[in-house]
Enzyme design. Structure first.
Site, PDB file in Angstrom:
ATOM      1  N   GLU A  34       0.808  -1.209   0.000  1.00 19.54           N
ATOM      2  CA  GLU A  34       0.000   0.000   0.000  1.00 19.54           C
ATOM      3  C   GLU A  34       0.850   1.272   0.000  1.00 19.54           C
ATOM      4  OE1 GLU A  34      -2.813   0.207   3.186  1.00 19.54           O
ATOM      5  OE2 GLU A  34      -3.561   2.159   2.487  1.00 19.54           O
ATOM      6  N   ASP A  35       1.870   1.294   0.845  1.00 20.01           N
ATOM      7  CA  ASP A  35       2.596   2.555   1.040  1.00 20.01           C
ATOM      8  C   ASP A  35       3.859   2.699   0.193  1.00 20.01           C
ATOM      9  OD1 ASP A  35       0.675   3.265   2.826  1.00 20.01           O
ATOM     10  OD2 ASP A  35       1.798   2.618   4.596  1.00 20.01           O
TER      11      ASP A  35
END
Ligand code: MN
Length: 738
Positions: A83-84
Site C-alpha cells: 500500500e505505502d
C-alpha cells in the site's frame, strides 16, 4: 493513555523471536523482512512524527510475543509495503515467497477498504463484511491485522478526533469481537479499553476513578486472601502460582450497563487466579477452597470439562472471605492460562521442526473452534446473497453473541444464541437437516421443536426426506441463519406456486373470452389489460392473473371491462325483457308470484318458505286447507308423500323487475376474509342479501353460512352458486331446504 513498548527496535523483535525460534534460516526470514521494510519505508513518517518503521517494528513485536511463525512475523514487518511503497505482490513473491506475499496482500485489501462512504451505515456494514470475509480465509491474516490495529489504537492520539471515533468504533465492532472469539483476550481487553477511552472518555474516567478510589483497600484484601490460600495449599504440598488480577475497565462498564449493577455490586472485582500443574490439581485446589470458604451458589463454572467455544478452560468459583468480602477465584493449568491469554495463537504457536502447513492449520482451527467454521462457511457461502447489514447482524447475533453451548450426539459443540431451539440447531448443523427436520431428541427425550435449549444439552435431530420447513418455525427460531434459510425456502416455494397460479389465471381468462366469442389474443395484450388494473385494485400483471386464479377477480367481469360489452348479469335482463315482449297475453299471470295455474283464473297463491322456488325452477302446487296453493320446488321433500293434493303449476312469461328470495347454504374451511370474499362474489352478481347467518365449528374449523339473497331466476341463482363454489376454501354450496 500510556503507549506500550514505545521505544523498541528491530533487535527487540529478533530477541523475542529467538526465544522460540532457533533455526537460523527462519531467523533470517524475519531479519530480511525487517531490513526490506526499513529500506522501502525510508523517509516515511507517521502522524506522530516517528519514522514509519516504528509501526512495523511494533506490529512484528506483538506477533512475536504471540509466538507466531517466522513468516507471520515477517508479514508483520511487510504488511504496509504494497500500500505505502507501491511494491507488487509479484515482487514480494520473488523477494520472499508466495505465502508471505499472500498474507501481505490480504492484509492490504482489508486496509484499503475503509476510506469511502464512511457515514453510510450500509456501506460500513459492507466494509466490515469484507474485512471478515478476507480474514476468514487464513487465521494468520487475522493475527497480523489484529496486531496492526492494536498498534494503531495505541497511537490513536495522533489522529484527528473524527478519525479517532471512527477507528475506535470499527475496532469495537469488528476487531475486538474477533480477538475475543479467537481467545486472544490479552489483545481483546487492551483493544476494548482503548476504544472505550476514545468513544466515551467521560465514562472511562468515571470508572477509572471508581477503581482507583478503593484500590489500596482492595489490594490489601486480595493480598490477605492470597496469603491465607497460599498457606493452606502449601500445607497440602501443592505446586501453584497465585496472584491477584484486575478486571479491565470496559468489562466493568459493560457489567454496570448490561446487568444494571452498581459498581459495588459487581462480584468479581476482587479476583484471584491460581495456576497449577495438572487438571487434577485444579479440582483438588477447588476442593480445599470450598472446604474452607463458603461458595456462592450458582457461581461455580467448570470450563475445564466444558471449554468455551474459544477454547477457554478454567474453573471459576465465587467465595466469601473471612470478613464477608466476596472473591472470584479462577483455577487453571499453565497450558490453559496461556490459551486464556493468547487463544488461537497459543494453541497453534510456532513449533520448530514441525512441518508447518497453513492449510492444515486452518483446518485444525476450524475443527477446534466450531464457530470459526461457521464463520468461514457463512462468510464464503451466504455473504453474496444478502445485504451487508444482514450479514453483520447474523455474524453479531448468531456467532459473536452465542452463549449457549450444546452438543451433537458425537460430542461436537455447537454454540447458539440464548433462547435457541432445535430448529436453530438443525440449521446450524446443515441446511438440509433444518429443511427436513421433523423431531428433536434432547438428552434422550423427544421434545417439541420450539423447546429452548440449554448449555450442556445433547441434541439429536430427526429428519424425514421430502418434508419441508414450516412457516410456524419463524415464530420461534432465534438465529438469523435459520430464519433466513426458512424464509428463502418459503419464498422460493411461493414464487413457484405463484407462477403456476399466474398461468392458471391466464388460462381462465382466455377461456372466458373465447367462450363469449372474443379474440383472446386481441384482448389479452398488455395495453388492454393495464387499462383495467385499477378497476380491480391491482398494480401488476402477476397480481392480476393471480387474482383471477384464486377467484378474487371474476373473469366474467374482466371480460366485460376488457371488451366494453355487457356480460352475464345484464344478459339476463335483456333475456327477461325479450321474454316479456313476446309473452303470451292470453295466459293470465299472478303478478305477485309469476305463477300460473292452467285453467284456473284466480287462485290464492304463495311461495313455499321451506324450499323457496325461484323463477325457472321446476315447481308443483300444493293445495292447502285455507291458504290457497303453496308453490314448492318439484323436488321438495315436504310434498313427496302428498300426491293427491298436488296440482300442476307453471311460471308466467316473467318480469325483469321481479326478484325471488333464495336460501344458499355454504360450507367452507374457516379462514380470514372468507365472508368478505363470498360477499364480494355475491355483489359482483348483483344479488341483494336479505339475511346472513354464520356458524363456525371450532373443533373442525368449518364454517357454515346461510344467506338469503334475492335473484331474478334460476339461471341467475345457479351462476351465483357456481361462482361461490370457486371461492378459496369453500367446500360446498347448495340451496337450502327446511
Ligand atoms: Mn499498518
Amino acid at each position: 493513555m500510556k503507549e506500550k513498548n514505545k521505544d523498541i527496535g528491530i533487535n527487540d523483535v529478533l530477541k523475542e523471536v529467538r526465544t522460540y525460534i532457533h533455526n537460523e534460516e527462519n531467523i533470517q526470514i524475519v531479519e530480511h523482512a525487517a531490513n526490506y521494510a526499513s529500506e522501502k519505508h525510508a523517509g516515511q513518517f507517521r502522524r506522530s512524527g516517528e519514522p514509519y518503521l516504528v509501526h512495523l517494528i511494533n506490529v512484528a513485536y506483538i506477533l512475536a510475543t504471540l509466538k507466531c511463525g517466522p513468516k507471520t512475523v515477517a508479514a508483520g514487518f511487510l504488511h504496509d509495503v504494497i500500500e505505502d511503497c507501491g511494491i507488487s505482490r509479484d515482487e514480494l513473491c520473488e523477494e520472499f515467497d508466495e505465502e508471505i506475499a499472500d498474507i501481505v496482500e490480504a492484509v492490504t485489501k482489508i486496509g484499503t477498504l475503509r476510506f469511502k462512504g464512511k457515514d453510510d451505515p450500509e456501506y460500513q456494514a459492507a466494509n466490515h463484511r469484507k474485512i471478515f470475509i478476507a480474514m476468514a480465509k487464513d487465521v494468520r491474516v487475522i493475527l497480523v491485522k489484529l496486531c496492526d490495529r492494536l498498534h494503531n489504537m495505541r497511537t490513536l492520539q495522533y489522529q484527528p478526533e473524527a478519525s479517532q471515533k471512527r477507528i475506535a468504533a470499527e475496532t469495537l465492532d469488528v476487531y475486538a469481537p474477533i480477538a475475543h472469539r479467537l481467545g486472544i483476550s490479552a489483545i481483546k481487553n487492551e483493544l476494548e479499553d482503548l476504544c472505550f477511552y476514545y468513544l466515551n472518555r467521560e465514562e472511562y474516567h468515571h470508572i477509572a476513578s471508581l477503581v482507583e478510589a478503593k484500590k489500596t483497600e482492595r489490594d490489601a484484601a486480595v493480598s490477605h486472601m492470597i496469603s491465607e490460600i497460599t498457606e493452606m495449599l502449601n500445607e497440602n504440598h501443592l505446586q501453584f502460582r497465585i496472584f491477584g488480577r484486575s478486571k479491565h475497565l470496559y468489562s466493568i462498564y459493560n457489567k454496570m450497563i448490561k446487568k444494571h449493577k452498581r459498581f459495588d455490586q459487581i462480584l468479581d472485582l476482587l479476583a484471584i487466579r491460581i495456576v497449577t500443574q495438572s487438571e487434577l490439581n485444579c479440582y483438588e485446589i477447588l476442593g480445599y477452597i470450598h472446604a474452607k470458604y463458603k461458595p456462592i451458589p450458582g457461581r461455580l463454572k467448570d470450563y475445564i470439562a466444558m471449554p468455551k467455544p474459544n477454547m477457554y478452560q478454567s474453573l471459576h468459583t465465587t467465595i466469601i472471605g473471612d470478613d464477608g468480602k466476596i472473591f472470584e477465584v479462577q483455577i487453571r493449568t499453565e497450558e490453559m492460562d496461556s490459551i486464556a491469554e493468547n487463544g488461537v495463537a497459543a494453541h497453534w504457536r510456532y513449533k520448530e521442526g514441525s512441518n508447518y502447513n497453513p492449510k492444515i492449520e486452518q483446518k485444525q482451527i476450524e475443527e477446534k473452534l466450531g464457530w470459526f467454521k461457521n464463520f468461514a462457511l457463512y462468510s464464503e457461502e451466504e455473504s453474496a446473497s444478502e445485504s451487508a447489514s444482514e450479514y453483520m447482524a447474523t455474524l453479531q447475533h448468531d456467532v459473536f453473541e452465542a452463549n449457549v453451548y450444546v452438543m451433537t450426539p458425537m460430542g461436537r459443540v455447537i454454540d447458539l444464541p440464548s433462547g435457541a431451539t432445535p430448529i436453530d440447531f438443525a440449521y446450524r448443523v446443515h441446511t438440509d437437516v433444518g429443511h427436513t427436520c421433523v423431531g428433536a431428541v434432547v438428552n434422550g427425550v423427544m421434545v417439541p421443536l420450539n423447546t429452548e435449549l440449554h448449555t450442556g444439552d445433547v441434541i439429536e435431530i430427526k429428519t424425514r426426506k421430502g418434508t419441508e420447513p414450516s412457516e410456524d418455525w419463524l415464530q420461534f427460531v432465534k438465529t438469523n441463519q435459520a430464519r433466513n434459510k426458512i424464509r428463502n425456502f418459503l419464498q422460493k416455494k411461493e414464487t413457484e406456486k405463484r407462477s403456476e397460479l399466474v398461468d392458471l389465471g391466464e388460462k381462465l381468462l382466455r377461456e372466458e373470452l373465447i367462450k363469449r366469442g372474443f379474440d383472446a389474443k386481441e384482448y389479452m395484450d398488455k395495453k388492454h389489460l393495464e387499462a383495467i388494473y385499477h378497476d380491480f385494485q391491482v398494480g401488476t400483471y402477476v397480481d392480476f392473473m393471480y387474482g383471477i386464479a384464486v377467484k378474487s377477480i371474476n373473469p366474467t367481469v374482466v371480460t366485460e371491462k376488457l371488451t366494453r360489452q355487457k356480460a352475464r348479469v345484464t344478459d339476463f335482463e335483456e333475456q327477461a325483457i325479450s321474454r316479456i315482449t313476446n309473452r303470451d297475453i292470453s295466459k293470465k299471470a299472478n303478478t305477485k308470484t309469476g305463477i300460473i295455474v292452467p285453467g284456473i283464473e284466480s287462485m290464492r297463491m304463495s311461495i313455499a318458505q321451506c324450499c323457496l322456488p325461484v323463477y325457472g325452477d321446476e315447481i308443483k302446487g300444493f293445495i292447502t286447507k285455507g291458504e290457497g296453493v303453496k308453490v314448492h320446488r318439484a323436488m321438495c321433500p315436504n310434498i313427496h308423500s302428498a300426491n293427491a293434493r298436488l296440482i300442476d303449476v307453471m311460471w308466467d312469461a316473467g318480469d325483469p323487475t321481479r326478484t325471488y328470495d333464495s336460501e344458499i347454504v355454504i360450507t367452507a374451511r374457516d379462514r380470514a376474509f372468507l365472508v368478505t370474499d363470498i360477499l364480494t362474489v355475491i355483489s359482483q352478481f348483483k344479488a341483494p342479501i336479505d339475511k346472513i347467518n354464520a356458524d363456525v365449528n371450532h373443533e373442525l374449523l368449518i364454517s357454515t353460512l346461510k344467506l338469503t339473497v334475492r335473484v331474478h331466476d334460476v339461471e341467475h341463482l345457479n351462476t351465483l352458486i357456481a361462482n361461490i363454489r370457486k371461492v378459496e376454501s369453500v367446500v360446498d354450496v347448495d340451496r337450502g331446504f327446511h
